[in-house]
Design an enzyme around this catalytic site. Structure first.
Site, PDB file in Angstrom:
ATOM      1  N   CYS A 134       1.317   0.742   1.282  1.00 32.42           N
ATOM      2  CA  CYS A 134       1.538   2.324   1.323  1.00 32.42           C
ATOM      3  C   CYS A 134       0.685   2.469   2.343  1.00 32.42           C
ATOM      4  O   CYS A 134       1.126   3.649   3.128  1.00 32.42           O
ATOM      5  CB  CYS A 134       1.103   2.961  -0.024  1.00 32.42           C
ATOM      6  N   HIS A 191       0.873   9.395  -3.437  1.00 24.76           N
ATOM      7  CA  HIS A 191       1.117   8.595  -4.514  1.00 24.76           C
ATOM      8  C   HIS A 191       1.199   8.980  -5.797  1.00 24.76           C
ATOM      9  O   HIS A 191       0.672  10.106  -6.028  1.00 24.76           O
ATOM     10  CB  HIS A 191      -0.318   7.567  -4.528  1.00 24.76           C
ATOM     11  N   GLU A 224      -2.456  11.953  -0.087  1.00 23.30           N
ATOM     12  CA  GLU A 224      -3.374  11.295   0.680  1.00 23.30           C
ATOM     13  C   GLU A 224      -3.710  11.786   2.024  1.00 23.30           C
ATOM     14  O   GLU A 224      -3.008  12.620   2.642  1.00 23.30           O
ATOM     15  CB  GLU A 224      -2.573  10.006   1.066  1.00 23.30           C
TER      16      GLU A 224
HETATM   17  N1  PCA Z   1       2.659   1.053  -3.945  1.00 26.77           N
HETATM   18  C1  PCA Z   1       1.849   0.329  -3.381  1.00 26.77           C
HETATM   19  C2  PCA Z   1       2.854  -0.486  -2.264  1.00 26.77           C
HETATM   20  C3  PCA Z   1       4.377  -0.047  -2.925  1.00 26.77           C
HETATM   21  C4  PCA Z   1       3.855   0.992  -3.853  1.00 26.77           C
HETATM   22  O1  PCA Z   1       4.594   1.674  -4.282  1.00 26.77           O
HETATM   23  C5  PCA Z   1       0.775   0.740  -2.310  1.00 26.77           C
HETATM   24  O2  PCA Z   1      -0.109   1.482  -2.917  1.00 26.77           O
HETATM   25  O3  PCA Z   1       0.151   0.168  -1.305  1.00 26.77           O
END
Ligand code: PCA
Length: 209
Positions: free
Chosen positions: A147, A170, A84
Site C-alpha cells: 500500500c 486504509h 494516510e
Molecule cells: N493492504 C496491504 C497491501 C494490500 C492491502 O490491502 C498494505 O497495507 O500494504
C-alpha cells in the site's frame, strides 16, 4: 450528446496474507459507476504485488485520465478509517506478497524523494467523516508494504499534475475476518463504503464538507 462526467478513480486490492477477501476491493467495487459530486466513479483492482500493482495503477492513470484518484487498502488491526498523510520511499515487507516477493529495506524509487504527502484535503475529509458518525483518523504511516508503495508511486506519477487530488485510505477488516481473532477491531462493509463516498465528496467539493 451531453459531455461525459469527469472520472474519479478508486482502486482496491485483491486478498493477501491468507485472507479470502480484501475489504478494500469489496468497498471500492460497491461504488463502481456511482455519481458523486458530479463525477463518475471508475474502479480498478490492484494485485497485492510489489511488482505488478504499480504497473496496473499507472496503466489505469493513462487510460482513464481521472480528475482524482483514491487508492484504498486493508489495514488489519486498525479500528478506524485511516486517511494516510504520507508515503515513504521504503519497501520493507513483513510477509511475502502475492507473487512471493519479500523486499527488505529497498527504495520504492531509487533516488526518489524520501516521501510524498497526500494530495487529499485530509482535514475536510476527516470533518466530513466525523459529521457522518464514521470513526476516522489521519494516519502518519501507510506502512512499508504494497500500500505504501502504491501511494508513493501514485504521488510520484502525478507530481507534475498539482491540481489533481490523489491519496490513499486504509480501511479496517470486516467483521467476517475477525470471527476467530479475539479483540481485533473491524468495521462493517457498509460503513467503509459510506466512508469512501464521504471522502470522494469532500475531496471533489471541499466546500460541501
Ligand atoms: N493492504 C496491504 C497491501 C494490500 C492491502 O490491502 C498494505 O497495507 O500494504
Amino acid at each position: 450528446m451531453p459531455k461525459p462526467l469527469s472520472r474519479v478513480l478508486l482502486t482496491g486490492f485483491d486478498a493477501f496474507g491468507g485472507e479470502s477477501i480484501n475489504p478494500s476491493w469489496e468497498a471500492v467495487s460497491a461504488l463502481h459507476g456511482a455519481r458523486i459530486a458530479g463525477h463518475r466513479v471508475i474502479t480498478r483492482q490492484l494485485p497485492t504485488s510489489f511488482a505488478r500493482a504499480p504497473r496496473v495503477l499507472c496503466a489505469a492513470l493513462r487510460e482513464l485520465d481521472p480528475a482524482a484518484v483514491i487508492c484504498v487498502g486493508q489495514a488489519g488491526g486498525r479500528a478506524q478509517i485511516s486517511l494516510e498523510r504520507v508515503a515513504i520511499n521504503v519497501c520493507d515487507a513483513r510477509i511475502a506478497d502475492n507473487d512471493g516477493a519479500w523486499p527488505r529495506e529497498q527504495p520504492v524509487i531509487a533516488d526518489g524523494p524520501d516521501a510524498y504527502f497526500s494530495r487529499l484535503p485530509l482535514q475536510a475529509c476527516l470533518s466530513a467523516l466525523h459529521a457522518a458518525a464514521i470513526p476516522a483518523e489521519i494516519s502518519n504511516s501507510a506502512g512499508t508494504y504494497v500500500c505504501n508503495k502504491v501511494m508513493y508511486v501514485l504521488l510520484h506519477a502525478l507530481r507534475a499534475r498539482r491540481a489533481l487530488h490523489a491519496g490513499f485510505v486504509h480501511i479496517p477488516f470486516v467483521p467476517a475476518q475477525v470471527l476467530e481473532r479475539h479483540g481485533t477491531p473491524s468495521l462493517a462493509l457498509e460503513h467503509s463504503v459510506a466512508a469512501l463516498r464521504v471522502i470522494v465528496a469532500a475531496t471533489l467539493d471541499p466546500s460541501a464538507a
